[in-house]
Enzyme design. Sequence first.
Site, PDB file in Angstrom:
ATOM      1  N   GLU A 113      -6.541   4.208   8.111  1.00  0.00           N
ATOM      2  CA  GLU A 113      -6.400   5.653   7.830  1.00  0.00           C
ATOM      3  C   GLU A 113      -7.679   6.218   7.220  1.00  0.00           C
ATOM      4  O   GLU A 113      -8.021   7.380   7.457  1.00  0.00           O
ATOM      5  CB  GLU A 113      -5.172   5.893   6.932  1.00  0.00           C
ATOM      6  CG  GLU A 113      -3.885   5.717   7.725  1.00  0.00           C
ATOM      7  CD  GLU A 113      -2.682   5.263   6.912  1.00  0.00           C
ATOM      8  OE1 GLU A 113      -2.717   5.359   5.668  1.00  0.00           O
ATOM      9  OE2 GLU A 113      -1.711   4.782   7.529  1.00  0.00           O
ATOM     10  N   GLY A 149       5.035   1.190   4.554  1.00  0.00           N
ATOM     11  CA  GLY A 149       6.361   1.800   4.382  1.00  0.00           C
ATOM     12  C   GLY A 149       7.345   0.941   3.601  1.00  0.00           C
ATOM     13  O   GLY A 149       8.012   1.435   2.679  1.00  0.00           O
ATOM     14  N   ASN A 197       0.854  -1.194   0.000  1.00  0.00           N
ATOM     15  CA  ASN A 197       0.000   0.000   0.000  1.00  0.00           C
ATOM     16  C   ASN A 197       0.892   1.247   0.000  1.00  0.00           C
ATOM     17  O   ASN A 197       1.515   1.566   1.008  1.00  0.00           O
ATOM     18  CB  ASN A 197      -0.879  -0.032   1.265  1.00  0.00           C
ATOM     19  CG  ASN A 197      -1.702   1.232   1.449  1.00  0.00           C
ATOM     20  OD1 ASN A 197      -1.850   2.034   0.511  1.00  0.00           O
ATOM     21  ND2 ASN A 197      -2.246   1.418   2.644  1.00  0.00           N
ATOM     22  N   GLY A 206       2.660   1.932  10.589  1.00  0.00           N
ATOM     23  CA  GLY A 206       3.548   3.081  10.407  1.00  0.00           C
ATOM     24  C   GLY A 206       4.284   3.487  11.673  1.00  0.00           C
ATOM     25  O   GLY A 206       4.863   4.567  11.734  1.00  0.00           O
ATOM     26  N   SER A 237       3.812  -2.445  10.062  1.00  0.00           N
ATOM     27  CA  SER A 237       5.278  -2.404  10.137  1.00  0.00           C
ATOM     28  C   SER A 237       5.934  -3.733   9.760  1.00  0.00           C
ATOM     29  O   SER A 237       6.940  -4.131  10.364  1.00  0.00           O
ATOM     30  CB  SER A 237       5.728  -1.936  11.533  1.00  0.00           C
ATOM     31  OG  SER A 237       5.246  -0.623  11.778  1.00  0.00           O
ATOM     32  N   GLU A 258      -4.895  -5.609  10.629  1.00  0.00           N
ATOM     33  CA  GLU A 258      -3.939  -4.517  10.757  1.00  0.00           C
ATOM     34  C   GLU A 258      -4.141  -3.817  12.101  1.00  0.00           C
ATOM     35  O   GLU A 258      -4.965  -2.886  12.206  1.00  0.00           O
ATOM     36  CB  GLU A 258      -4.145  -3.504   9.630  1.00  0.00           C
ATOM     37  CG  GLU A 258      -3.864  -4.068   8.255  1.00  0.00           C
ATOM     38  CD  GLU A 258      -3.206  -3.031   7.353  1.00  0.00           C
ATOM     39  OE1 GLU A 258      -2.137  -3.303   6.831  1.00  0.00           O
ATOM     40  OE2 GLU A 258      -3.770  -1.936   7.215  1.00  0.00           O
ATOM     41  N   LYS A 279      -0.043   4.276  -0.130  1.00  0.00           N
ATOM     42  CA  LYS A 279      -0.714   5.443   0.480  1.00  0.00           C
ATOM     43  C   LYS A 279      -0.548   6.655  -0.459  1.00  0.00           C
ATOM     44  O   LYS A 279      -0.616   6.484  -1.661  1.00  0.00           O
ATOM     45  CB  LYS A 279      -0.164   5.693   1.878  1.00  0.00           C
ATOM     46  CG  LYS A 279      -0.093   4.417   2.717  1.00  0.00           C
ATOM     47  CD  LYS A 279       0.183   4.667   4.157  1.00  0.00           C
ATOM     48  CE  LYS A 279       0.393   3.335   4.861  1.00  0.00           C
ATOM     49  NZ  LYS A 279       0.354   3.426   6.284  1.00  0.00           N
ATOM     50  N   HIS A 310      -9.381   0.626   5.274  1.00  0.00           N
ATOM     51  CA  HIS A 310      -8.060   0.851   5.886  1.00  0.00           C
ATOM     52  C   HIS A 310      -8.213   1.773   7.091  1.00  0.00           C
ATOM     53  O   HIS A 310      -9.041   2.680   7.085  1.00  0.00           O
ATOM     54  CB  HIS A 310      -7.102   1.459   4.857  1.00  0.00           C
ATOM     55  CG  HIS A 310      -5.685   1.488   5.345  1.00  0.00           C
ATOM     56  ND1 HIS A 310      -5.216   2.478   6.169  1.00  0.00           N
ATOM     57  CD2 HIS A 310      -4.652   0.628   5.140  1.00  0.00           C
ATOM     58  CE1 HIS A 310      -3.938   2.225   6.449  1.00  0.00           C
ATOM     59  NE2 HIS A 310      -3.570   1.111   5.830  1.00  0.00           N
TER      60      HIS A 310
HETATM   61  C1  PEP Z   1      -0.633  -0.122   5.996  1.00  0.00           C
HETATM   62  O1  PEP Z   1      -0.755   1.068   5.818  1.00  0.00           O
HETATM   63  O2  PEP Z   1      -1.491  -0.898   5.599  1.00  0.00           O
HETATM   64  C2  PEP Z   1       0.567  -0.597   6.709  1.00  0.00           C
HETATM   65  C3  PEP Z   1       0.579  -1.832   7.121  1.00  0.00           C
HETATM   66  O3  PEP Z   1       1.582   0.312   6.881  1.00  0.00           O
HETATM   67  P1  PEP Z   1       3.045   0.018   7.513  1.00  0.00           P
HETATM   68  O4  PEP Z   1       3.555  -1.253   6.892  1.00  0.00           O
HETATM   69  O5  PEP Z   1       3.873   1.200   7.128  1.00  0.00           O
HETATM   70  O6  PEP Z   1       2.859  -0.131   8.970  1.00  0.00           O
END
Ligand code: PEP
Length: 275
Positions: free
Chosen positions: A112, A254, A17, A192, A232, A186, A19, A110
């Site tokens: 966010e 990320g 992703n 993040g 992460s 998640e 973003k 998601h």
């Molecule tokens: C995400 O945004 O779905 C995600 C898992 O981000 P990150 O890997 O950066 O934690």
Amino acid sequence: MNTHSRKKPRGVLIAGNWKMNHGVAETEGFFSEFIKATSNLNKSDSSELGVCVIPPLLRLEQASGLAKKSPFPIAVAAQNVHWEKKGAFTGEISGPMLKELGVDWALVGHSERRQFFGETDETARKRTESLLEQGFRVILCIGESRAEREANKTTEILTRQLLGALPAAGQGAAGFLDGRLVLAYEPVWAIGTGLTASPEQAEEAHQVIRKLLWDRFGLEAAARTQILYGGSATPENADALLSCANVDGLLVGGASLKAESFAKLVAAGAKVIAL
Ligand code: PEP
């Protein structure tokens, strides 16, 4: 006929992703580097190993075109889609618009979107239902916040979010049974933040989710549905997470932005299906 590995009976999906990252030049650079870095992947493994890139809306057309240059299939997904097919919804895009670009995967719910843009279990359900009905593959995200985990409410939150966002049993079951509905656990506290759920925490939550699927949709749906872990995930922790019996892949933010690290995550997926 599929001969999925014993370790990963549902195969493995690695989804990235992006973003709100990557413009035109970065998108071009990502795909050319990623395609080189994954040139050792065997196309015949693609029934077991899925790769999906989720760029911003304005990069979808470019990304779909570049993905076609990869000998190993790369799916491209949208980060958000409206549930209506057309109409007076300023600023939104619809499923048929995505299909015109050759995009038939979408992320829904998601954290966010929930935190900053008003996504609720109800809107996530409308999107999931409509997209499945339109033939999309949907990656539906759920997960608890840090406060909810600390208050021992993880199971309660996963239950509410999952059952609240799932389509009515009849139609939803079709999505599960043909593998078009993928779930992503998640934990919000891990997204993040550099904090990752331990393999034990991830496995425990994935078991809760699979049990919920079983109770609501039956054994076959529970057994077939891929559940990804997100939060992460990196090349360093991927092996441990992917070794969990109920972790069927990773949703990565990320670490999906750089072709090199995303290719390493895909390599971790390829390694586990070969076991
Ligand atoms: C995400 O945004 O779905 C995600 C898992 O981000 P990150 O890997 O950066 O934690």
